[in-house]
Design a protein around this motif. Structure first.
Motif, PDB file in Angstrom:
ATOM      1  N   UNK A  90       0.838  -1.183   0.000  1.00  0.00           N
ATOM      2  CA  UNK A  90       0.000   0.000   0.000  1.00  0.00           C
ATOM      3  C   UNK A  90       0.886   1.251   0.000  1.00  0.00           C
ATOM      4  N   UNK A  91       0.624   2.176  -0.886  1.00  0.00           N
ATOM      5  CA  UNK A  91       1.411   3.411  -0.975  1.00  0.00           C
ATOM      6  C   UNK A  91       1.090   4.334   0.189  1.00  0.00           C
ATOM      7  N   UNK A  92       2.149   4.955   0.693  1.00  0.00           N
ATOM      8  CA  UNK A  92       1.963   5.947   1.751  1.00  0.00           C
ATOM      9  C   UNK A  92       1.431   7.231   1.121  1.00  0.00           C
ATOM     10  N   UNK A  93       0.400   7.777   1.723  1.00  0.00           N
ATOM     11  CA  UNK A  93      -0.204   9.003   1.213  1.00  0.00           C
ATOM     12  C   UNK A  93       0.653  10.200   1.613  1.00  0.00           C
ATOM     13  N   UNK A  94       1.120  10.953   0.641  1.00  0.00           N
ATOM     14  CA  UNK A  94       1.967  12.110   0.942  1.00  0.00           C
ATOM     15  C   UNK A  94       1.170  13.351   1.296  1.00  0.00           C
ATOM     16  N   UNK A  95       0.000  13.502   0.764  1.00  0.00           N
ATOM     17  CA  UNK A  95      -0.763  14.730   0.956  1.00  0.00           C
ATOM     18  C   UNK A  95      -2.106  14.416   1.580  1.00  0.00           C
ATOM     19  N   UNK A  96      -2.564  15.304   2.432  1.00  0.00           N
ATOM     20  CA  UNK A  96      -3.884  15.138   3.017  1.00  0.00           C
ATOM     21  C   UNK A  96      -4.908  15.206   1.893  1.00  0.00           C
ATOM     22  N   UNK A  97      -6.010  14.557   2.101  1.00  0.00           N
ATOM     23  CA  UNK A  97      -7.007  14.469   1.031  1.00  0.00           C
ATOM     24  C   UNK A  97      -7.521  15.830   0.574  1.00  0.00           C
ATOM     25  N   UNK A  98      -7.619  16.794   1.490  1.00  0.00           N
ATOM     26  CA  UNK A  98      -8.145  18.112   1.122  1.00  0.00           C
ATOM     27  C   UNK A  98      -7.098  18.957   0.405  1.00  0.00           C
ATOM     28  N   UNK A  99      -5.832  18.603   0.549  1.00  0.00           N
ATOM     29  CA  UNK A  99      -4.760  19.407  -0.026  1.00  0.00           C
ATOM     30  C   UNK A  99      -4.492  18.981  -1.469  1.00  0.00           C
ATOM     31  N   UNK A 100      -4.008  19.904  -2.229  1.00  0.00           N
ATOM     32  CA  UNK A 100      -3.625  19.647  -3.611  1.00  0.00           C
ATOM     33  C   UNK A 100      -2.117  19.478  -3.639  1.00  0.00           C
ATOM     34  N   UNK A 101      -1.644  18.520  -4.403  1.00  0.00           N
ATOM     35  CA  UNK A 101      -0.207  18.302  -4.514  1.00  0.00           C
ATOM     36  C   UNK A 101       0.453  19.556  -5.075  1.00  0.00           C
ATOM     37  N   UNK A 102       1.621  19.919  -4.548  1.00  0.00           N
ATOM     38  CA  UNK A 102       2.303  21.119  -5.051  1.00  0.00           C
ATOM     39  C   UNK A 102       2.730  20.944  -6.507  1.00  0.00           C
ATOM     40  N   UNK A 103       2.741  22.065  -7.203  1.00  0.00           N
ATOM     41  CA  UNK A 103       3.130  22.050  -8.608  1.00  0.00           C
ATOM     42  C   UNK A 103       4.265  23.056  -8.818  1.00  0.00           C
ATOM     43  N   UNK A 104       5.515  22.614  -8.662  1.00  0.00           N
ATOM     44  CA  UNK A 104       6.656  23.533  -8.764  1.00  0.00           C
ATOM     45  C   UNK A 104       6.726  24.303 -10.072  1.00  0.00           C
ATOM     46  N   UNK A 105       6.162  23.777 -11.130  1.00  0.00           N
ATOM     47  CA  UNK A 105       6.196  24.482 -12.417  1.00  0.00           C
ATOM     48  C   UNK A 105       5.374  25.774 -12.370  1.00  0.00           C
ATOM     49  N   UNK A 106       4.459  25.864 -11.431  1.00  0.00           N
ATOM     50  CA  UNK A 106       3.590  27.040 -11.315  1.00  0.00           C
ATOM     51  C   UNK A 106       4.067  28.046 -10.258  1.00  0.00           C
ATOM     52  N   UNK A 160      16.417  31.090  -3.811  1.00  0.00           N
ATOM     53  CA  UNK A 160      16.862  30.086  -2.846  1.00  0.00           C
ATOM     54  C   UNK A 160      15.669  29.381  -2.202  1.00  0.00           C
ATOM     55  N   UNK A 161      14.584  30.118  -1.991  1.00  0.00           N
ATOM     56  CA  UNK A 161      13.373  29.525  -1.423  1.00  0.00           C
ATOM     57  C   UNK A 161      12.813  28.469  -2.350  1.00  0.00           C
ATOM     58  N   UNK A 162      12.730  28.786  -3.631  1.00  0.00           N
ATOM     59  CA  UNK A 162      12.218  27.809  -4.593  1.00  0.00           C
ATOM     60  C   UNK A 162      13.112  26.570  -4.651  1.00  0.00           C
ATOM     61  N   UNK A 163      14.429  26.781  -4.625  1.00  0.00           N
ATOM     62  CA  UNK A 163      15.346  25.643  -4.649  1.00  0.00           C
ATOM     63  C   UNK A 163      15.204  24.780  -3.393  1.00  0.00           C
ATOM     64  N   UNK A 164      15.121  25.428  -2.244  1.00  0.00           N
ATOM     65  CA  UNK A 164      14.962  24.680  -0.991  1.00  0.00           C
ATOM     66  C   UNK A 164      13.636  23.918  -0.985  1.00  0.00           C
ATOM     67  N   UNK A 165      12.591  24.544  -1.517  1.00  0.00           N
ATOM     68  CA  UNK A 165      11.284  23.877  -1.572  1.00  0.00           C
ATOM     69  C   UNK A 165      11.341  22.659  -2.484  1.00  0.00           C
ATOM     70  N   UNK A 166      12.040  22.777  -3.609  1.00  0.00           N
ATOM     71  CA  UNK A 166      12.191  21.627  -4.500  1.00  0.00           C
ATOM     72  C   UNK A 166      12.910  20.477  -3.789  1.00  0.00           C
ATOM     73  N   UNK A 199      10.471  18.923  -1.292  1.00  0.00           N
ATOM     74  CA  UNK A 199       9.143  18.659  -1.838  1.00  0.00           C
ATOM     75  C   UNK A 199       8.505  17.406  -1.231  1.00  0.00           C
ATOM     76  N   UNK A 200       9.298  16.396  -0.992  1.00  0.00           N
ATOM     77  CA  UNK A 200       8.766  15.155  -0.412  1.00  0.00           C
ATOM     78  C   UNK A 200       8.275  15.360   1.021  1.00  0.00           C
ATOM     79  N   UNK A 201       8.771  16.405   1.686  1.00  0.00           N
ATOM     80  CA  UNK A 201       8.360  16.690   3.067  1.00  0.00           C
ATOM     81  C   UNK A 201       7.056  17.466   3.152  1.00  0.00           C
ATOM     82  N   UNK A 202       6.603  18.031   2.047  1.00  0.00           N
ATOM     83  CA  UNK A 202       5.368  18.822   2.057  1.00  0.00           C
ATOM     84  C   UNK A 202       4.189  17.877   2.290  1.00  0.00           C
ATOM     85  N   UNK A 203       3.447  18.119   3.363  1.00  0.00           N
ATOM     86  CA  UNK A 203       2.348  17.239   3.740  1.00  0.00           C
ATOM     87  C   UNK A 203       0.966  17.831   3.458  1.00  0.00           C
TER      88      UNK A 203
END
Length: 193
Positions: free
Chosen positions: A1-17, A46-52, A55-59
């Motif tokens: 079973x895959x571990x869910x990275x994001x809460x159901x109400x949240x939208x996955x981040x989109x770094x391209x945007x 630097x913020x964008x780079x650190x966020x990238x 990214x796996x830590x964003x819940x």
């Protein structure tokens, strides 16, 4: 079973945007605290780079914008820390100006409290003018005072965190906050408010 990275109400981040959605906001946020446009641009990148990298830590517990802003705040605190590291950290004596404040809570004593501006702050033009004057007054504060005041009153960082991050004792912190308030009050009154 895959571990869910994001809460159901949240939208996955989109770094391209991120640049299109948040760059202007993050830049304004940084430049208002640093008064250095080039450094603000660098910190946003630097913020964008650190966020990238994180990214796996964003819940999804907060919005992308809130998450990116939090990363930027830490980067700004690092700048404050570096700016203030060269300053001689000596004890700030409690001067006679403390007679203006209540000893138990640090609020203005009634007789010394700032007078109301008498301006209707619902007017966007007056709000912008006041913000510009206040920003000029904040920039006139010594670097350490400006850093502490900005973290406490603009970013709402806890006192203990500010003292730890900037290596200032709690007693010095409160003296600096009081002196910054007095200087800002004098500056605002000098500007005709």
């Amino acid at each position: 079973m895959k571990k869910k990275l994001f809460q159901s109400a949240a939208v996955a981040p989109d770094p391209r945007q991120w640049v299109g959605r948040y760059a202007d906001y993050l830049y304004s946020y940084a430049v208002s605290r640093l008064e250095d446009e080039e450094q603000a641009r660098d910190l946003v990148q630097e913020t964008f780079l650190a966020a990238l990298e994180k990214l796996a830590d964003f819940r999804g517990a907060s919005s992308e914008r809130t998450w990116l802003t939090a990363i930027l705040k830490y980067k700004i605190i690092e700048v404050y820390r570096k700016r203030n590291s060269g300053l001689l950290m000596q004890r700030v004596d409690q001067g006679p100006e403390l007679e203006f404040f209540e000893a138990d809570n640090g609020h203005w004593k009634e007789e010394f409290a700032p007078r109301p501006f008498g301006a209707e702050m619902a007017d966007p033009t007056l709000r912008r003018e006041l913000a510009a004057i206040l920003q000029r007054c904040i920039q006139r504060l010594p670097a350490l005072w400006r850093s502490i005041f900005s973290l406490k009153h603009l970013d709402d960082v806890a006192t203990e965190d500010i003292c730890r991050d900037l290596k200032v004792s709690p007693a010095n912190f409160w003296v600096i906050i009081h002196r910054a308030k007095l200087n800002l009050r004098a500056c605002l009154q000098k500007e005709g408010l």
